[in-house]
Design a protein around this motif. Sequence first.
Motif, PDB file in Angstrom:
ATOM      1  N   UNK A  15       0.833  -1.199   0.000  1.00 25.26           N
ATOM      2  CA  UNK A  15       0.000   0.000   0.000  1.00 25.26           C
ATOM      3  C   UNK A  15       0.871   1.253   0.000  1.00 25.26           C
ATOM      4  N   UNK A  16       0.257   2.365  -0.372  1.00 27.77           N
ATOM      5  CA  UNK A  16       0.952   3.652  -0.341  1.00 27.77           C
ATOM      6  C   UNK A  16       0.832   4.248   1.056  1.00 27.77           C
ATOM      7  N   UNK A  17      -0.394   4.260   1.576  1.00 30.43           N
ATOM      8  CA  UNK A  17      -0.668   4.727   2.936  1.00 30.43           C
ATOM      9  C   UNK A  17      -1.422   3.607   3.645  1.00 30.43           C
ATOM     10  N   UNK A  18      -1.014   3.291   4.858  1.00 29.87           N
ATOM     11  CA  UNK A  18      -1.636   2.199   5.611  1.00 29.87           C
ATOM     12  C   UNK A  18      -3.108   2.523   5.858  1.00 29.87           C
ATOM     13  N   UNK A  19      -4.023   1.715   5.316  1.00 27.44           N
ATOM     14  CA  UNK A  19      -5.449   1.999   5.490  1.00 27.44           C
ATOM     15  C   UNK A  19      -5.936   1.860   6.928  1.00 27.44           C
ATOM     16  N   UNK A  20      -5.187   1.166   7.757  1.00 29.68           N
ATOM     17  CA  UNK A  20      -5.593   1.005   9.152  1.00 29.68           C
ATOM     18  C   UNK A  20      -5.352   2.264   9.981  1.00 29.68           C
ATOM     19  N   UNK A  21      -4.719   3.273   9.411  1.00 26.85           N
ATOM     20  CA  UNK A  21      -4.375   4.478  10.169  1.00 26.85           C
ATOM     21  C   UNK A  21      -5.434   5.575  10.085  1.00 26.85           C
ATOM     22  N   UNK A  22      -6.494   5.365   9.310  1.00 24.41           N
ATOM     23  CA  UNK A  22      -7.516   6.409   9.193  1.00 24.41           C
ATOM     24  C   UNK A  22      -8.896   5.791   9.012  1.00 24.41           C
ATOM     25  N   UNK A  23      -9.909   6.569   9.294  1.00 26.03           N
ATOM     26  CA  UNK A  23     -11.286   6.115   9.114  1.00 26.03           C
ATOM     27  C   UNK A  23     -11.584   5.874   7.636  1.00 26.03           C
ATOM     28  N   UNK A  24     -11.086   6.759   6.771  1.00 29.46           N
ATOM     29  CA  UNK A  24     -11.302   6.571   5.336  1.00 29.46           C
ATOM     30  C   UNK A  24     -10.662   5.270   4.871  1.00 29.46           C
ATOM     31  N   UNK A  25      -9.457   4.997   5.310  1.00 29.25           N
ATOM     32  CA  UNK A  25      -8.775   3.763   4.940  1.00 29.25           C
ATOM     33  C   UNK A  25      -9.545   2.538   5.379  1.00 29.25           C
ATOM     34  N   UNK A  26     -10.068   2.573   6.590  1.00 23.76           N
ATOM     35  CA  UNK A  26     -10.861   1.445   7.093  1.00 23.76           C
ATOM     36  C   UNK A  26     -12.145   1.272   6.287  1.00 23.76           C
ATOM     37  N   UNK A  27     -12.768   2.389   5.896  1.00 21.40           N
ATOM     38  CA  UNK A  27     -13.979   2.312   5.057  1.00 21.40           C
ATOM     39  C   UNK A  27     -13.644   1.736   3.678  1.00 21.40           C
ATOM     40  N   UNK A  54     -18.604   7.221  -0.526  1.00 21.58           N
ATOM     41  CA  UNK A  54     -18.935   8.645  -0.500  1.00 21.58           C
ATOM     42  C   UNK A  54     -17.715   9.541  -0.682  1.00 21.58           C
ATOM     43  N   UNK A  55     -16.807   9.112  -1.531  1.00 25.45           N
ATOM     44  CA  UNK A  55     -15.585   9.870  -1.794  1.00 25.45           C
ATOM     45  C   UNK A  55     -15.221   9.665  -3.259  1.00 25.45           C
ATOM     46  N   UNK A  56     -14.283  10.466  -3.745  1.00 26.54           N
ATOM     47  CA  UNK A  56     -13.879  10.257  -5.140  1.00 26.54           C
ATOM     48  C   UNK A  56     -12.780   9.205  -5.223  1.00 26.54           C
ATOM     49  N   UNK A  57     -12.571   8.692  -6.420  1.00 28.56           N
ATOM     50  CA  UNK A  57     -11.613   7.599  -6.570  1.00 28.56           C
ATOM     51  C   UNK A  57     -10.173   8.031  -6.322  1.00 28.56           C
ATOM     52  N   UNK A  58      -9.876   9.310  -6.454  1.00 33.94           N
ATOM     53  CA  UNK A  58      -8.506   9.762  -6.198  1.00 33.94           C
ATOM     54  C   UNK A  58      -8.114   9.572  -4.734  1.00 33.94           C
ATOM     55  N   UNK A  59      -9.088   9.608  -3.840  1.00 32.43           N
ATOM     56  CA  UNK A  59      -8.767   9.365  -2.429  1.00 32.43           C
ATOM     57  C   UNK A  59      -8.364   7.911  -2.198  1.00 32.43           C
ATOM     58  N   UNK A  60      -8.876   7.001  -3.006  1.00 37.09           N
ATOM     59  CA  UNK A  60      -8.502   5.583  -2.894  1.00 37.09           C
ATOM     60  C   UNK A  60      -7.083   5.380  -3.406  1.00 37.09           C
ATOM     61  N   UNK A  61      -6.727   6.117  -4.464  1.00 31.00           N
ATOM     62  CA  UNK A  61      -5.380   6.021  -5.018  1.00 31.00           C
ATOM     63  C   UNK A  61      -4.317   6.541  -4.044  1.00 31.00           C
ATOM     64  N   UNK A  62      -4.715   7.282  -3.030  1.00 29.63           N
ATOM     65  CA  UNK A  62      -3.751   7.682  -1.993  1.00 29.63           C
ATOM     66  C   UNK A  62      -3.354   6.502  -1.118  1.00 29.63           C
ATOM     67  N   UNK A  63      -4.161   5.449  -1.128  1.00 33.79           N
ATOM     68  CA  UNK A  63      -3.891   4.265  -0.319  1.00 33.79           C
ATOM     69  C   UNK A  63      -3.330   3.103  -1.148  1.00 33.79           C
ATOM     70  N   UNK A  64      -3.851   2.930  -2.370  1.00 37.22           N
ATOM     71  CA  UNK A  64      -3.457   1.796  -3.205  1.00 37.22           C
ATOM     72  C   UNK A  64      -3.185   2.256  -4.628  1.00 37.22           C
ATOM     73  N   UNK A  69      -3.185  -4.227  -6.201  1.00 39.15           N
ATOM     74  CA  UNK A  69      -2.526  -4.029  -4.896  1.00 39.15           C
ATOM     75  C   UNK A  69      -3.543  -4.133  -3.767  1.00 39.15           C
ATOM     76  N   UNK A  70      -4.740  -3.621  -3.985  1.00 37.86           N
ATOM     77  CA  UNK A  70      -5.793  -3.729  -2.972  1.00 37.86           C
ATOM     78  C   UNK A  70      -6.163  -5.194  -2.745  1.00 37.86           C
ATOM     79  N   UNK A  71      -6.263  -5.982  -3.812  1.00 38.25           N
ATOM     80  CA  UNK A  71      -6.570  -7.410  -3.669  1.00 38.25           C
ATOM     81  C   UNK A  71      -5.441  -8.138  -2.936  1.00 38.25           C
ATOM     82  N   UNK A  72      -4.195  -7.798  -3.240  1.00 39.42           N
ATOM     83  CA  UNK A  72      -3.060  -8.404  -2.539  1.00 39.42           C
ATOM     84  C   UNK A  72      -3.138  -8.073  -1.053  1.00 39.42           C
ATOM     85  N   UNK A  73      -3.499  -6.837  -0.730  1.00 38.83           N
ATOM     86  CA  UNK A  73      -3.672  -6.427   0.661  1.00 38.83           C
ATOM     87  C   UNK A  73      -4.742  -7.280   1.340  1.00 38.83           C
TER      88      UNK A  73
END
Length: 112
Positions: A15-27, A54-64, A69-73
Amino acid sequence: MRNLLSNLKIPSGIYIKDPETSELGKRIIESSIVLIEGTGFEHFNFKKLGKLIGSNESSIYRYFKSKHKLLVYLTSWYCGWIQYSLVIETYSISSPKEKLINTQPNCNQRKL
Protein backbone atom coordinates in the motif's frame (compact mmCIF):
# COMPACT_ATOMS: atom_id res chain seq x y z
CA MET A 1 2.13 -16.56 20.85
CA ARG A 2 2.86 -13.06 22.16
CA ASN A 3 3.87 -11.74 18.71
CA LEU A 4 1.06 -13.46 16.86
CA LEU A 5 -1.11 -10.39 16.37
CA SER A 6 1.81 -8.42 14.98
CA ASN A 7 1.97 -10.96 12.14
CA LEU A 8 -1.36 -9.63 10.88
CA LYS A 9 0.42 -6.48 9.75
CA ILE A 10 0.63 -6.25 5.98
CA PRO A 11 4.05 -5.47 4.44
CA SER A 12 4.27 -1.75 3.62
CA GLY A 13 5.16 -2.30 -0.07
CA ILE A 14 1.59 -3.35 -0.83
CA TYR A 15 0.00 0.00 0.00
CA ILE A 16 0.95 3.65 -0.34
CA LYS A 17 -0.67 4.73 2.94
CA ASP A 18 -1.64 2.20 5.61
CA PRO A 19 -5.45 2.00 5.49
CA GLU A 20 -5.59 1.01 9.15
CA THR A 21 -4.37 4.48 10.17
CA SER A 22 -7.52 6.41 9.19
CA GLU A 23 -11.29 6.11 9.11
CA LEU A 24 -11.30 6.57 5.34
CA GLY A 25 -8.78 3.76 4.94
CA LYS A 26 -10.86 1.44 7.09
CA ARG A 27 -13.98 2.31 5.06
CA ILE A 28 -12.04 1.56 1.86
CA ILE A 29 -11.14 -1.91 3.14
CA GLU A 30 -14.62 -2.73 4.47
CA SER A 31 -16.41 -1.43 1.40
CA SER A 32 -13.97 -3.18 -0.94
CA ILE A 33 -14.88 -6.52 0.57
CA VAL A 34 -18.60 -5.77 0.28
CA LEU A 35 -18.28 -4.54 -3.31
CA ILE A 36 -16.07 -7.41 -4.48
CA GLU A 37 -18.47 -9.89 -2.92
CA GLY A 38 -21.42 -8.23 -4.64
CA THR A 39 -20.00 -7.53 -8.10
CA GLY A 40 -16.99 -9.82 -8.43
CA PHE A 41 -13.40 -8.66 -8.81
CA GLU A 42 -13.66 -8.28 -12.59
CA HIS A 43 -16.39 -5.63 -12.26
CA PHE A 44 -14.88 -3.97 -9.20
CA ASN A 45 -13.19 -0.60 -9.77
CA PHE A 46 -12.16 2.41 -7.74
CA LYS A 47 -14.90 4.59 -9.24
CA LYS A 48 -17.60 2.24 -7.90
CA LEU A 49 -15.76 1.95 -4.60
CA GLY A 50 -15.52 5.74 -4.31
CA LYS A 51 -19.25 6.05 -4.88
CA LEU A 52 -19.91 3.42 -2.20
CA ILE A 53 -17.74 5.15 0.41
CA GLY A 54 -18.94 8.65 -0.50
CA SER A 55 -15.58 9.87 -1.79
CA ASN A 56 -13.88 10.26 -5.14
CA GLU A 57 -11.61 7.60 -6.57
CA SER A 58 -8.51 9.76 -6.20
CA SER A 59 -8.77 9.37 -2.43
CA ILE A 60 -8.50 5.58 -2.89
CA TYR A 61 -5.38 6.02 -5.02
CA ARG A 62 -3.75 7.68 -1.99
CA TYR A 63 -3.89 4.26 -0.32
CA PHE A 64 -3.46 1.80 -3.21
CA LYS A 65 -1.71 2.09 -6.57
CA SER A 66 -4.15 -0.29 -8.27
CA LYS A 67 -6.99 -2.69 -7.63
CA HIS A 68 -4.44 -5.50 -7.87
CA LYS A 69 -2.53 -4.03 -4.90
CA LEU A 70 -5.79 -3.73 -2.97
CA LEU A 71 -6.57 -7.41 -3.67
CA VAL A 72 -3.06 -8.40 -2.54
CA TYR A 73 -3.67 -6.43 0.66
CA LEU A 74 -7.01 -8.14 1.29
CA THR A 75 -5.69 -11.64 0.62
CA SER A 76 -2.59 -11.05 2.74
CA TRP A 77 -4.74 -9.87 5.64
CA TYR A 78 -7.08 -12.85 5.21
CA CYS A 79 -4.21 -15.37 5.16
CA GLY A 80 -2.79 -13.78 8.31
CA TRP A 81 -6.18 -13.97 9.98
CA ILE A 82 -6.57 -17.66 9.09
CA GLN A 83 -3.11 -18.38 10.50
CA TYR A 84 -3.96 -16.48 13.68
CA SER A 85 -7.26 -18.38 14.04
CA LEU A 86 -5.57 -21.75 13.58
CA VAL A 87 -2.91 -20.98 16.18
CA ILE A 88 -5.51 -19.84 18.70
CA GLU A 89 -7.68 -22.90 18.09
CA THR A 90 -4.83 -25.40 18.35
CA TYR A 91 -2.57 -23.73 20.92
CA SER A 92 -3.44 -26.06 23.79
CA ILE A 93 -3.34 -29.26 21.72
CA SER A 94 0.00 -31.04 21.90
CA SER A 95 -0.57 -33.89 19.42
CA PRO A 96 -0.01 -32.96 15.75
CA LYS A 97 -2.66 -35.49 14.70
CA GLU A 98 -5.20 -33.95 17.06
CA LYS A 99 -4.36 -30.50 15.71
CA LEU A 100 -5.10 -31.67 12.17
CA ILE A 101 -8.32 -33.34 13.21
CA ASN A 102 -9.54 -30.26 15.11
CA THR A 103 -8.84 -27.85 12.25
CA GLN A 104 -10.60 -29.81 9.51
CA PRO A 105 -14.39 -29.64 9.25
CA ASN A 106 -16.22 -32.93 9.90
CA CYS A 107 -12.98 -34.79 10.63
CA ASN A 108 -13.72 -35.43 14.29
CA GLN A 109 -15.35 -38.76 13.43
CA ARG A 110 -12.44 -40.08 11.33
CA LYS A 111 -9.37 -41.77 12.68
CA LEU A 112 -5.96 -41.10 11.23
